[in-house]
Design a protein around this motif. Structure first.
Motif, PDB file in Angstrom:
ATOM      1  N   ILE A 108      32.742  42.032  48.041  1.00  0.00           N
ATOM      2  CA  ILE A 108      32.014  40.934  48.692  1.00  0.00           C
ATOM      3  C   ILE A 108      32.102  39.616  47.928  1.00  0.00           C
ATOM      4  CG2 ILE A 108      30.399  42.529  49.800  1.00  0.00           C
ATOM      5  CD1 ILE A 108      28.313  41.638  47.660  1.00  0.00           C
ATOM      6  N   GLY A 109      32.801  39.607  46.763  1.00  0.00           N
ATOM      7  CA  GLY A 109      32.959  38.362  46.023  1.00  0.00           C
ATOM      8  C   GLY A 109      32.207  38.338  44.703  1.00  0.00           C
ATOM      9  N   PHE A 110      31.950  37.124  44.201  1.00  0.00           N
ATOM     10  CA  PHE A 110      31.274  36.942  42.931  1.00  0.00           C
ATOM     11  C   PHE A 110      29.752  36.916  43.115  1.00  0.00           C
ATOM     12  CE2 PHE A 110      35.216  34.291  41.764  1.00  0.00           C
ATOM     13  CZ  PHE A 110      35.852  35.385  41.208  1.00  0.00           C
ATOM     14  N   VAL A 111      29.045  37.386  42.100  1.00  0.00           N
ATOM     15  CA  VAL A 111      27.604  37.194  42.016  1.00  0.00           C
ATOM     16  C   VAL A 111      27.275  36.649  40.628  1.00  0.00           C
ATOM     17  CG1 VAL A 111      26.980  38.994  43.681  1.00  0.00           C
ATOM     18  CG2 VAL A 111      27.216  39.591  41.256  1.00  0.00           C
ATOM     19  N   LEU A 158      41.152  39.222  43.253  1.00  0.00           N
ATOM     20  CA  LEU A 158      42.264  39.392  44.186  1.00  0.00           C
ATOM     21  C   LEU A 158      42.615  40.866  44.377  1.00  0.00           C
ATOM     22  CD1 LEU A 158      44.613  36.484  43.012  1.00  0.00           C
ATOM     23  CD2 LEU A 158      43.134  36.532  45.026  1.00  0.00           C
ATOM     24  N   LEU A 159      42.581  41.635  43.270  1.00  0.00           N
ATOM     25  CA  LEU A 159      42.896  43.058  43.349  1.00  0.00           C
ATOM     26  C   LEU A 159      41.842  43.814  44.150  1.00  0.00           C
ATOM     27  CD1 LEU A 159      44.068  43.747  39.665  1.00  0.00           C
ATOM     28  CD2 LEU A 159      45.507  43.476  41.698  1.00  0.00           C
ATOM     29  N   LEU A 160      40.581  43.509  43.901  1.00  0.00           N
ATOM     30  CA  LEU A 160      39.501  44.183  44.629  1.00  0.00           C
ATOM     31  C   LEU A 160      39.513  43.806  46.107  1.00  0.00           C
ATOM     32  CD1 LEU A 160      36.638  43.858  41.991  1.00  0.00           C
ATOM     33  CD2 LEU A 160      37.569  46.004  42.883  1.00  0.00           C
ATOM     34  N   LYS A 161      39.811  42.547  46.394  1.00  0.00           N
ATOM     35  CA  LYS A 161      39.858  42.093  47.782  1.00  0.00           C
ATOM     36  C   LYS A 161      40.965  42.788  48.563  1.00  0.00           C
ATOM     37  CE  LYS A 161      39.783  37.791  50.455  1.00  0.00           C
ATOM     38  NZ  LYS A 161      39.860  36.296  50.362  1.00  0.00           N
ATOM     39  N   ALA A 162      42.067  43.110  47.865  1.00  0.00           N
ATOM     40  CA  ALA A 162      43.212  43.750  48.514  1.00  0.00           C
ATOM     41  C   ALA A 162      43.072  45.264  48.597  1.00  0.00           C
ATOM     42  CB  ALA A 162      44.501  43.390  47.766  1.00  0.00           C
ATOM     43  N   GLU A 191      35.063  30.699  44.499  1.00  0.00           N
ATOM     44  CA  GLU A 191      36.285  31.425  44.170  1.00  0.00           C
ATOM     45  C   GLU A 191      37.019  30.845  42.968  1.00  0.00           C
ATOM     46  OE1 GLU A 191      38.880  31.881  47.486  1.00  0.00           O
ATOM     47  OE2 GLU A 191      37.481  33.137  48.623  1.00  0.00           O
ATOM     48  N   MET A 192      36.880  29.546  42.718  1.00  0.00           N
ATOM     49  CA  MET A 192      37.605  28.934  41.603  1.00  0.00           C
ATOM     50  C   MET A 192      36.890  29.112  40.265  1.00  0.00           C
ATOM     51  SD  MET A 192      35.428  26.727  43.113  1.00  0.00           S
ATOM     52  CE  MET A 192      36.418  26.111  44.459  1.00  0.00           C
TER      53      MET A 192
END
Length: 342
Positions: A213-216, A202-206, A190-191
């Motif tokens: 699903i996060g970063f790839v 953060l926008l996509l998660k909300a 995440e960092m």
């Protein structure tokens, strides 16, 4: 399927109208309820059509004359002003005035994006259109990568919208019930990444409109971990062209390894016959066609040096998007997302 009309920019691309007409002949038999408007130099097209009597006789094909051609070396800003009667612009105008539900062009990418933006405009609430293409996945499915060059730099809000638009496309085109959306980054932690990418996360998660699903990482482009991978156009363009270059290198090396030896040629034929389904799945022709998402109409960009088979794939993709009214589906999802922010 309701009847559709597709406008084809016959003069765009490195190969000229030959491959467009050949692809059209195949599309006519494959899509019996679709009409086509062939846009370009009337004299050249009529000469070519003499070699395709099935097109000449068809009531589902019409010619639309244009007097100018957008060259692959033309500057987009100059083309918009200087070539209002180009085959590319006329094809886009046909979509704008409702005479066609989609257009396909293998012409100058920058010019197509500029003209499409000027002619069709973006959907209400869409900040920027995005160029998106399909990528084969290890599990046999198709993933989506966007943006591929329409926007070299993006803010976090734009990347979030790309995720929403890509999710809609994955649902309606690739039949994924709950598309997994990821951000392309330099690591999965995440960092990792710059401020824009982390803010977009953060926008996509909300957002309730995407399954984030996060970063790839770049190594995950073909892994099947995500159905939609989002990035800015600078990153996406380099990633896609790097993959294309690697594929060409592998193909050239394989071809050289098996050339000149009778036993090797026999072995290749045997392997091809046995694993033809796998070869067809990897055939880049079937993935030809990058869509400009976020516009008030369907615009499909074919590769500039596409073969007739590849151009046919671009026509297929355009028909599919028009068939499900993809711009309207994106509009509804974007509108719902904006309402939640008010």
């Amino acid at each position: 399927m309701t009847e559709l009309t597709i406008a084809l920019d016959a003069m765009g691309g490195d190969q000229g109208p030959d491959i467009v007409v050949t692809a059209l002949a195949r599309a006519l038999s494959s899509f019996p309820r679709v009409h086509f408007i062939l846009v370009g130099d009337e004299a050249k097209l009529n000469t070519l059509l003499q070699q395709h009597p099935q097109i000449q006789k068809s009531a589902r094909v019409s010619l639309q004359k244009s007097t100018q051609v957008v060259a692959m070396t033309d500057k987009p800003s100059a083309v918009v002003r200087a070539k209002p009667d180009s085959s590319m612009r006329v094809a886009l105008d046909l979509v704008h005035n409702g005479s066609a539900q989609a257009c396909v062009s293998a012409g100058n990418t920058g010019a197509l994006m500029a003209m499409a933006y000027l002619t069709l405009k973006t959907l209400p609430g869409v900040m920027r259109p995005a160029l998106v293409a399909s990528l084969p996945q290890q599990n046999g499915s198709q993933g989506l990568l966007l943006d591929l060059g329409a926007n070299p730099s993006c803010d976090a809000e734009t990347l979030c919208q790309f995720g929403i638009m890509g999710s809609v496309m994955a649902q309606h085109i690739n039949a994924v019930k709950k598309p997994r959306v990821a951000l392309l980054n330099m690591g999965t932690e995440e960092m990792k990444g710059n401020d824009i990418v982390r803010h977009a996360a953060l926008l996509l998660k909300a957002s309730p409109h995407v399954e984030y699903i996060g970063f790839v990482e770049g190594s995950d482009l073909f892994s099947g971990k995500a159905d939609v991978i989002v990035c800015d156009g600078f990153t996406g363009n380099i990633a896609l062209k790097s993959c294309e270059g690697l594929a060409e290198l592998l193909y050239a090396n394989l071809k050289q390894s098996f050339s000149g030896h009778t036993m090797s040629k026999w072995l290749v034929k045997l392997l091809f016959k046995r694993y033809r389904k796998s070869w067809d799945w990897l055939n880049p022709d079937q993935y030809n066609g990058a869509s400009l998402l976020g516009l008030r109409g369907v615009v499909m960009k074919s590769h500039g040096n596409a073969s007739a088979n590849a151009y046919f794939s671009a026509i297929q993709h355009a028909i599919r998007e028009a068939e499900v009214s993809l711009p309207e589906q994106i509009h509804d999802r974007i509108e719902a997302a904006l309402l939640e922010l008010r």
